[in-house]
Design an enzyme around this catalytic site. Structure first.
Site, PDB file in Angstrom:
ATOM      1  N   ASP A 182       6.148   5.921  -4.262  1.00 61.79           N
ATOM      2  CA  ASP A 182       6.510   6.900  -3.143  1.00 61.79           C
ATOM      3  C   ASP A 182       7.791   7.739  -3.530  1.00 61.79           C
ATOM      4  O   ASP A 182       7.968   8.914  -3.095  1.00 61.79           O
ATOM      5  CB  ASP A 182       6.625   6.091  -1.823  1.00 61.79           C
ATOM      6  CG  ASP A 182       5.432   5.196  -1.424  1.00 61.79           C
ATOM      7  OD1 ASP A 182       4.387   5.496  -1.716  1.00 61.79           O
ATOM      8  OD2 ASP A 182       5.535   4.061  -0.997  1.00 61.79           O
ATOM      9  N   HIS A 209       4.079   1.127   2.558  1.00 63.69           N
ATOM     10  CA  HIS A 209       3.312   1.760   1.436  1.00 63.69           C
ATOM     11  C   HIS A 209       1.666   1.932   1.913  1.00 63.69           C
ATOM     12  O   HIS A 209       1.064   1.439   1.401  1.00 63.69           O
ATOM     13  CB  HIS A 209       3.307   0.960   0.220  1.00 63.69           C
ATOM     14  CG  HIS A 209       2.487   1.679  -0.813  1.00 63.69           C
ATOM     15  ND1 HIS A 209       2.890   2.790  -1.469  1.00 63.69           N
ATOM     16  CD2 HIS A 209       1.422   1.287  -1.238  1.00 63.69           C
ATOM     17  CE1 HIS A 209       2.414   2.973  -2.269  1.00 63.69           C
ATOM     18  NE2 HIS A 209       1.248   2.348  -2.342  1.00 63.69           N
TER      19      HIS A 209
END
Ligand code: NAI
Ligand code: OAA
Length: 347
Positions: A182, A209
C-alpha cells in the site's frame, strides 16, 4: 488530532536493500513455490542481511531452491516440502525442519483472488492454512518474527496472534502484517500525479489492508497536501483499490505477485536492519496496537519503529485532514469486523 511523528520515515528508494554490519539471519519463506514466494525468495537471496534461506511449500519448493540457490550471493538456500513415496504417495511433511533456527518467517502461503472476489472471500481457505503454519512456528521457532502476507491480512494477523497466544508464546513485538505494498503504491501513484519522484513521496498509509481500511495520509506530505477535489478522490481510490487493478488485468491468473514480492522484501529488509541494530528504521505495518484499542480495535497499521527486538515503538498517526478523518471513520468499523472474524476463527 495526534502529534506528528518526528521520526525519520523509511524512504522509498531505487536501492531496495541497505545494510551495514550484519549478524546471522536465517529467514524462512512459507509458500515459496507461489507467485509471490518465488520472486520474494529471489529478492531475499539478494539481501545481504540474509545468511540462510529456508524455502517451504507443499509443492514446488525444491525447484525454486535449486534455481535461486545458483544466485552468486553468500546465503545458503534449502528447500522443504512434502516428501512423496512412490509406493504410498504422501509420506512426510518437512515444515518443522524448515522452521528450525529461523529468526524471521515470511508467510505468502494461500490462495489469491480472482476477479469479482474480495480479500475476505479468501478467508475460508486461507484462515486454516495460516493457523496451521502459525502453530508450527509456535512449536518449533516460538521466538521468530512473523511477517504475514496471506490475505485477508486484517484477519490473518489476528489469527496468527490468537494461535500463538493459545500456545502461550505470543509476543506482539514479533508479529507484522505486511502492508508495504500500500505504501509502495501510494508513493508511486502520488509521484505520477504530481510529476515528482517516488522517493519524494513517502506516504504513510494507516489502517488495514483492504479497500476502505487502507487510509493514505497524503496531507502529511508537501506534494500530497495540494491535491484536492476529484483528483484527491481518484488518487485515494487508486491507492485503496490498486490490488483490484492487478486482479482485473491478470484476468483470473491471480493477484499482485511481483510488486508484492518487492514490497515483502523491502519490509523484510527494514525488519532485518532493525534487528541488526540500525536506529531510526520506521515504516507502516499492521501490528497489535494501542492506537484504537479503546474502540475494540487492537490491530492497526501505522508507522512503527523497528529495533533489535522487533516492534520498538508504535508512532501515533499524526495530524490528519478532515478528508482523512472521514476515511478513518469508514476504516474503523470494517477493520473491527475483520479482526473479530479472525479471532473468532481461532477461539
Ligand atoms: N499482503 C499483501 O499486500 C498481499 C497479499 N497477497 C496474498 O498472498 C497470498 C499468496 O498469493 P500468491 O503467491 O499470488 O498465490 P499462489 O497461489 O501463486 O501461491 C501460494 C502458494 O502457497 C502454497 N501453499 C498453499 N498452502 C500451503 C501450506 N499449507 N503451506 C505452505 N504453502 C502453501 C501453494 O502451494 C502456492 O505455491 C494470497 O493470499 C494473496 O491474496 C497478495 C498480494 C499482496
Ligand atoms: O488484491 C489482492 O487480492 C492482493 C493484494 O492484497 C494486493 O494487491 O494489495
Amino acid at each position: 488530532m495526534f502529534a506528528r511523528s518526528a521520526a525519520r520515515a523509511l524512504q522509498p528508494s531505487a536501492r531496495l536493500f541497505s545494510s551495514s554490519a550484519s549478524r546471522n539471519f536465517k529467514v524462512a519463506v512459507l509458500g515459496a513455490g507461489g507467485g509471490i514466494g518465488q520472486p520474494l525468495s529471489l529478492l531475499l537471496k539478494n539481501d545481504p542481511l540474509v545468511t540462510s534461506l529456508s524455502l517451504y511449500d507443499i509443492r514446488g519448493a525444491p525447484g525454486v531452491a535449486a534455481d535461486v540457490g545458483h544466485v552468486d550471493t553468500p546465503s545458503e538456500v534449502c528447500s522443504f516440502g512434502h516428501i512423496m513415496s512412490e509406493v504410498n504417495g504422501y509420506a512426510a511433511d518437512q515444515l518443522d525442519q524448515a522452521l528450525e533456527g529461523v529468526k524471521v518467517v515470511v508467510i505468502p502461503a494461500g490462495v489469491p483472488r480472482k476477479p469479482g472476489m474480495t480479500r475476505d472471500d479468501l478467508f475460508n481457505t486461507n484462515a486454516s492454512i495460516v493457523r496451521d503454519l502459525a502453530s508450527a512456528v509456535a512449536r518449533v521457532s516460538p521466538e521468530a518474527h512473523i511477517l504475514v502476507i496471506s490475505n485477508p491480512v486484517n484477519s490473518t494477523v489476528p489469527i496468527v496472534a490468537a494461535t500463538l497466544e493459545k500456545a502461550g508464546v505470543f509476543n506482539p513485538a514479533r508479529l507484522f502484517g505486511v502492508t508495504t505494498l500500500d505504501v509502495v503504491r501510494a508513493s508511486r501513484f502520488l509521484a505520477g500525479v504530481t510529476g515528482t519522484q517516488p522517493s519524494e513521496c513517502n506516504v504513510t498509509v494507516v489502517g488495514g489492508h483492504s479497500g476502505p481500511t487502507i487510509v493514505p495520509l497524503l496531507s502529511q506530505l508537501s506534494h500530497g497536501k495540494s491535491i484536492a477535489g476529484e483528483k484527491y478522490d481518484a488518487l485515494v481510490h487508486r491507492i485503496q483499490f490498486g490490488g483490484d487493478e492487478v486482479v482485473k488485468a491478470k484476468d483470473g491468473a491471480g493477484s499482485a505477485t511481483l510488486s508484492m514480492a518487492y514490497a515483502g522484501a523491502k519490509f523484510a529488509n527494514s525488519l532485518l536492519r532493525g534487528l541488526n541494530g540500525e536506529k531510526g528504521v520506521v515504516t507502516p505495518t499492521f501490528v497489535k496496537s494501542p492506537l484504537f484499542a479503546d474502540q475494540g480495535i487492537d490491530f492497526f497499521a501505522s508507522n512503527v519503529e523497528l529495533g533489535v527486538d522487533g516492534v520498538e515503538k508504535i508512532h501515533p498517526i499524526g495530524e490528519i485532514s478532515a478528508e482523512e478523518k472521514k476515511l478513518l471513520d469508514a476504516c474503523l468499523p470494517e477493520l473491527k469486523k475483520n479482526i473479530e472474524k479472525g479471532k473468532a476463527f481461532v477461539a
